[in-house]
Every structure is written in C-alpha cells, then in structure tokens.
Design an enzyme around this catalytic site. Structure first.
Site, PDB file in Angstrom:
ATOM      1  N   SER A 140       0.963  -1.214   0.069  1.00  0.00           N
ATOM      2  CA  SER A 140      -0.185   0.009   0.116  1.00  0.00           C
ATOM      3  C   SER A 140       0.952   1.224  -0.090  1.00  0.00           C
ATOM      4  O   SER A 140       2.064   1.268   0.580  1.00  0.00           O
ATOM      5  CB  SER A 140      -1.155   0.064   1.415  1.00  0.00           C
ATOM      6  OG  SER A 140      -1.498   1.270   1.590  1.00  0.00           O
ATOM      7  N   TYR A 153      -2.425  -0.433  10.406  1.00  0.00           N
ATOM      8  CA  TYR A 153      -2.500  -0.823   9.076  1.00  0.00           C
ATOM      9  C   TYR A 153      -1.376  -0.469   8.470  1.00  0.00           C
ATOM     10  O   TYR A 153      -0.748  -1.247   7.423  1.00  0.00           O
ATOM     11  CB  TYR A 153      -3.737  -0.278   8.327  1.00  0.00           C
ATOM     12  CG  TYR A 153      -3.834  -0.628   6.719  1.00  0.00           C
ATOM     13  CD1 TYR A 153      -4.392  -1.693   6.335  1.00  0.00           C
ATOM     14  CD2 TYR A 153      -3.373   0.593   5.902  1.00  0.00           C
ATOM     15  CE1 TYR A 153      -4.392  -1.978   5.031  1.00  0.00           C
ATOM     16  CE2 TYR A 153      -3.685   0.210   4.290  1.00  0.00           C
ATOM     17  CZ  TYR A 153      -4.195  -1.093   4.026  1.00  0.00           C
ATOM     18  OH  TYR A 153      -4.290  -1.201   2.636  1.00  0.00           O
ATOM     19  N   ALA A 154      -0.895   0.546   8.305  1.00  0.00           N
ATOM     20  CA  ALA A 154       0.223   1.176   7.650  1.00  0.00           C
ATOM     21  C   ALA A 154       1.469   0.084   7.968  1.00  0.00           C
ATOM     22  O   ALA A 154       2.557  -0.265   6.900  1.00  0.00           O
ATOM     23  CB  ALA A 154       0.695   2.755   7.824  1.00  0.00           C
ATOM     24  N   ALA A 155       1.633  -0.196   9.150  1.00  0.00           N
ATOM     25  CA  ALA A 155       2.819  -0.751   9.620  1.00  0.00           C
ATOM     26  C   ALA A 155       2.695  -2.151   9.082  1.00  0.00           C
ATOM     27  O   ALA A 155       3.723  -2.658   8.646  1.00  0.00           O
ATOM     28  CB  ALA A 155       2.944  -0.813  11.133  1.00  0.00           C
ATOM     29  N   SER A 156       1.630  -2.698   9.061  1.00  0.00           N
ATOM     30  CA  SER A 156       1.392  -4.031   8.473  1.00  0.00           C
ATOM     31  C   SER A 156       1.657  -4.061   6.932  1.00  0.00           C
ATOM     32  O   SER A 156       2.367  -5.030   6.505  1.00  0.00           O
ATOM     33  CB  SER A 156      -0.153  -4.568   8.680  1.00  0.00           C
ATOM     34  OG  SER A 156      -0.916  -4.018   7.597  1.00  0.00           O
ATOM     35  N   LYS A 157       1.565  -3.059   6.144  1.00  0.00           N
ATOM     36  CA  LYS A 157       1.792  -3.019   4.749  1.00  0.00           C
ATOM     37  C   LYS A 157       3.268  -2.847   4.661  1.00  0.00           C
ATOM     38  O   LYS A 157       4.062  -3.122   3.427  1.00  0.00           O
ATOM     39  CB  LYS A 157       0.849  -2.068   4.232  1.00  0.00           C
ATOM     40  CG  LYS A 157      -0.444  -2.494   3.856  1.00  0.00           C
ATOM     41  CD  LYS A 157      -0.656  -3.747   3.297  1.00  0.00           C
ATOM     42  CE  LYS A 157      -1.979  -4.142   2.741  1.00  0.00           C
ATOM     43  NZ  LYS A 157      -1.929  -5.206   2.004  1.00  0.00           N
TER      44      LYS A 157
HETATM   45  N1  LIG Z   1      -8.885  -0.339  -1.734  1.00  0.00           N
HETATM   46  C1  LIG Z   1      -7.545   0.537  -1.473  1.00  0.00           C
HETATM   47  O1  LIG Z   1      -7.747   2.011  -1.353  1.00  0.00           O
HETATM   48  C2  LIG Z   1      -6.286   0.293  -1.222  1.00  0.00           C
HETATM   49  C3  LIG Z   1      -5.368   0.476  -1.244  1.00  0.00           C
HETATM   50  C4  LIG Z   1      -3.733   0.114  -0.773  1.00  0.00           C
HETATM   51  C5  LIG Z   1      -3.804  -1.137  -0.699  1.00  0.00           C
HETATM   52  N2  LIG Z   1      -4.930  -2.074  -0.803  1.00  0.00           N
HETATM   53  C6  LIG Z   1      -4.739  -3.206  -0.460  1.00  0.00           C
HETATM   54  O2  LIG Z   1      -5.372  -4.152  -1.782  1.00  0.00           O
HETATM   55  C7  LIG Z   1      -5.759  -5.544  -1.242  1.00  0.00           C
HETATM   56  C8  LIG Z   1      -7.135  -5.537  -1.744  1.00  0.00           C
HETATM   57  O3  LIG Z   1      -8.056  -4.748  -1.035  1.00  0.00           O
HETATM   58  P1  LIG Z   1      -9.348  -4.328  -1.912  1.00  0.00           P
HETATM   59  O4  LIG Z   1      -9.403  -2.746  -1.749  1.00  0.00           O
HETATM   60  O5  LIG Z   1      -9.854  -5.085  -3.077  1.00  0.00           O
HETATM   61  O6  LIG Z   1     -10.185  -4.879  -0.735  1.00  0.00           O
HETATM   62  P2  LIG Z   1     -11.402  -5.714  -0.858  1.00  0.00           P
HETATM   63  O7  LIG Z   1     -12.150  -5.861   0.602  1.00  0.00           O
HETATM   64  O8  LIG Z   1     -12.431  -5.370  -1.913  1.00  0.00           O
HETATM   65  O9  LIG Z   1     -10.959  -7.166  -0.889  1.00  0.00           O
HETATM   66  C9  LIG Z   1     -10.217  -7.963  -0.287  1.00  0.00           C
HETATM   67  C10 LIG Z   1     -10.547  -9.405  -0.358  1.00  0.00           C
HETATM   68  O10 LIG Z   1      -9.639 -10.149   0.755  1.00  0.00           O
HETATM   69  C11 LIG Z   1     -10.069 -11.209   1.344  1.00  0.00           C
HETATM   70  N3  LIG Z   1      -9.544 -11.577   2.545  1.00  0.00           N
HETATM   71  C12 LIG Z   1      -9.461 -10.719   3.616  1.00  0.00           C
HETATM   72  N4  LIG Z   1      -8.867 -11.356   4.630  1.00  0.00           N
HETATM   73  C13 LIG Z   1      -8.756 -12.619   4.165  1.00  0.00           C
HETATM   74  C14 LIG Z   1      -8.257 -13.689   4.825  1.00  0.00           C
HETATM   75  N5  LIG Z   1      -7.716 -13.703   5.930  1.00  0.00           N
HETATM   76  N6  LIG Z   1      -8.015 -14.725   4.185  1.00  0.00           N
HETATM   77  C15 LIG Z   1      -8.581 -14.914   2.565  1.00  0.00           C
HETATM   78  N7  LIG Z   1      -9.091 -13.823   2.209  1.00  0.00           N
HETATM   79  C16 LIG Z   1      -9.429 -12.654   3.027  1.00  0.00           C
HETATM   80  C17 LIG Z   1     -11.530 -10.531   1.497  1.00  0.00           C
HETATM   81  O11 LIG Z   1     -12.620 -11.482   1.771  1.00  0.00           O
HETATM   82  C18 LIG Z   1     -11.988  -9.915   0.194  1.00  0.00           C
HETATM   83  O12 LIG Z   1     -12.402 -10.752  -0.829  1.00  0.00           O
HETATM   84  C19 LIG Z   1      -5.501  -5.332   0.242  1.00  0.00           C
HETATM   85  O13 LIG Z   1      -4.250  -6.132   0.656  1.00  0.00           O
HETATM   86  C20 LIG Z   1      -5.548  -3.940   0.704  1.00  0.00           C
HETATM   87  O14 LIG Z   1      -4.884  -3.554   1.991  1.00  0.00           O
HETATM   88  C21 LIG Z   1      -6.177  -1.421  -1.012  1.00  0.00           C
END
Ligand SMILES: NC(=O)c1ccc[n+]([C@@H]2O[C@H](COP(=O)([O-])OP(=O)(O)OC[C@H]3O[C@@H](n4cnc5c(N)ncnc54)[C@H](O)[C@@H]3O)[C@@H](O)[C@H]2O)c1
Length: 248
Positions: A140, A153-157
């Site tokens: 992220s 969250y930021a630390a985990s990323k």
């Molecule tokens: N949306 C944003 O603005 C954004 C920005 C930066 C990074 N991200 C990262 O992108 C990735 C996807 O995010 P998104 O926005 O599509 O989110 P989202 O919530 O639409 O999709 C995330 C998916 O991961 C699945 N999931 C969560 N925990 C799980 C687990 N323990 N085991 C299996 N599946 C699991 C959820 O069921 C969901 O289908 C994430 O890692 C998020 O941190 C998102």
C-alpha cells in the site's frame, strides 16, 4: 496474443475489489487461476463471472490460518499441475487512532496482511519454476506515506513491503522475481466500508488526494498483470506505486 496463455496462477483475495478485477483480467488473458478467499459467496459469484481464454478454480480458505494455507497451496498444485505465479492481494483494513489502538487490532492486521502473505509465499515458493516464477504482493502507499489513524494498517503494509524486498533478494538466485505493488486509494468495498474516526481532525486527507482521483480496481489489476507477466521481466525487488501521483 494473450500474455498468460497456459500460465498457472495462485491468487488470494479473489472475491472482491482488486483481487476480483485481477482474476478477471488474468482469465481474460488466458491464465488458469486458483482463486482463494475466505468469503465463499463472493468467491463463487466472482468465479462465475470470470470469462475468457483461461479458467478460474475457486477455493475457500483463510490465509491467516496456517493449515488452510498449506492445504490451499497443495490443492492449487494438484489442480493446476504447478504454480508459476503467486499474487497476494488478500488484506484487511482498520482505522486505529493511537489512543484507542488495541493488541487485538495489531494482531489481526498483522496476521492477515503480513503473516497470511508470508505463509502463502513460503508454501508456494518451492513450487515456482526457476527463471520464470513470479510473486506479486499487494502492499500500500500507506507503507511509505503517513496516514493518520492508520498506524497499525500502515505498519502491516510496511512489513509486506520489507518482506517482499528481502524475499526478492533471497530468491533472485533462482531467477524468481518478487514485486510489491502499492496502490493509493482504490474504489473497493475495503475503502467504502472504512470509517474515519468521528470527532478527529481529518484535514490531512484533503492534502494527500491523488492527482487523478481514486483508482478503479481494474487500473490496479492491469499494473499487477504487468508485474506478473513477461512484460515486467526486469522488475524485481522494487516497489511499483499505482497511486495516481498522491506522492507527487
Ligand atoms: N482499496 C484501497 O484503497 C487499497 C489501497 C492500498 C492497498 N490496498 C490493498 O489491496 C488489497 C485488496 O484490497 P481491496 O481494496 O480490493 O479490498 P476488498 O475488501 O475489496 O478485498 C479484499 C479481499 O480479501 C479477502 N480477505 C480478507 N482477509 C482474508 C483472509 N484472512 N483470508 C482470505 N481472504 C481474505 C476478503 O474476503 C476480500 O474478498 C488489500 O491487501 C488492501 O490492503 C487497498
């Protein structure tokens, strides 16, 4: 020509948002995708709507559960006759103002975002082919840019980013690439369900808005597909930011 014709892919977080769009993109380009998510209903709906030259095999698993990850990777190897590309998208988000931050917040965010990603990498890496194997981990922009109320969250990323850079160095001898991809703000259920804490100063967020507005999941999926394909063949151990210029 399809970049992923006959390529076997293990992808997590497939049921929603960025993961869903990435499965759609890869199946359209010919990949066989073993699509993992803990959300069974969303996963089934996603798999039905993934059409194209490739195919999608849905598999329900929680990536923070070690036994489930071991089982999922074995099932992927059996179903696809190997794994050539791993894409870790699954992740969770929570806002955690510092004065209310709990150990449970920290443990949950790290157990999915870091530990889940690391377990999938550990289990799948032995199956990746030398010279052509690829791992793409979604980190992220928050990993390297301050975001109030998102310390945990930021630390985990940040941990996902650091993990990916060191893994890239570790598997380089086998010719395997590892690419962390860092989105900025993307229109997904994760973003729309994220609530900023009431009564806090949120003016900072107006200052970090991207130059291009929020991304669509498809815009991030196309960057992930680039990183995972031969087009990204010289990219490893370096973060790709797909943030619309929020750091400019
Ligand atoms: N949306 C944003 O603005 C954004 C920005 C930066 C990074 N991200 C990262 O992108 C990735 C996807 O995010 P998104 O926005 O599509 O989110 P989202 O919530 O639409 O999709 C995330 C998916 O991961 C699945 N999931 C969560 N925990 C799980 C687990 N323990 N085991 C299996 N599946 C699991 C959820 O069921 C969901 O289908 C994430 O890692 C998020 O941190 C998102």
């Amino acid at each position: 020509m399809n970049r992923f014709d006959g390529v076997s892919v293990l992808l997590t977080g497939a049921a929603s948002g960025i993961g869903r769009a990435t499965v759609h993109r890869l199946v359209a380009e010919g990949a066989a995708v073993f699509a993992v998510d803990r959300a069974a209903d969303g996963l089934a709906a996603m798999a039905e709507s993934a059409t194209g030259a490739g195919r999608c095999v849905p598999h329900v698993a929680d990536i923070s559960d070690e036994a489930m990850v071991i089982e999922a990777v074995q099932a992927a190897v059996t179903e696809l006759a190997g794994i050539e590309v791993v894409i870790n998208v699954a992740g969770i988000h929570r806002t955690t103002p510092i004065d209310t931050l709990t150990v449970e917040d920290l443990n949950r965010l790290f157990s999915v975002n870091l530990v889940g990603t690391a377990l999938v990498c550990r289990e799948a890496s032995a199956h990746l082919p030398d010279r052509t194997g690829v791992i793409v981990n979604v980190a992220s922009a928050a990993a390297t840019q301050g975001n109030p109320y998102m310390t945990a969250y930021a630390a985990s990323k940040g941990a996902v980013l650091a993990f990916s850079l060191s893994l890239a160095a570790e598997v380089a001898g086998r010719g395997i690439r590892v690419v962390p991809v860092s989105p900025g703000t993307v229109d997904t259920p994760l973003t729309s369900s994220s609530v900023l804490p009431a009564g806090r100063d949120v003016s900072y967020f107006a200052r970090i808005r991207s130059l291009l507005g929020s991304a669509t999941p498809e815009q991030v999926a196309s960057t992930i597909a680039f990183a995972a394909s031969a087009d990204g063949g010289y990219v490893t151990g370096a973060e790709i930011r797909v943030d619309g210029g929020s750091g400019a």
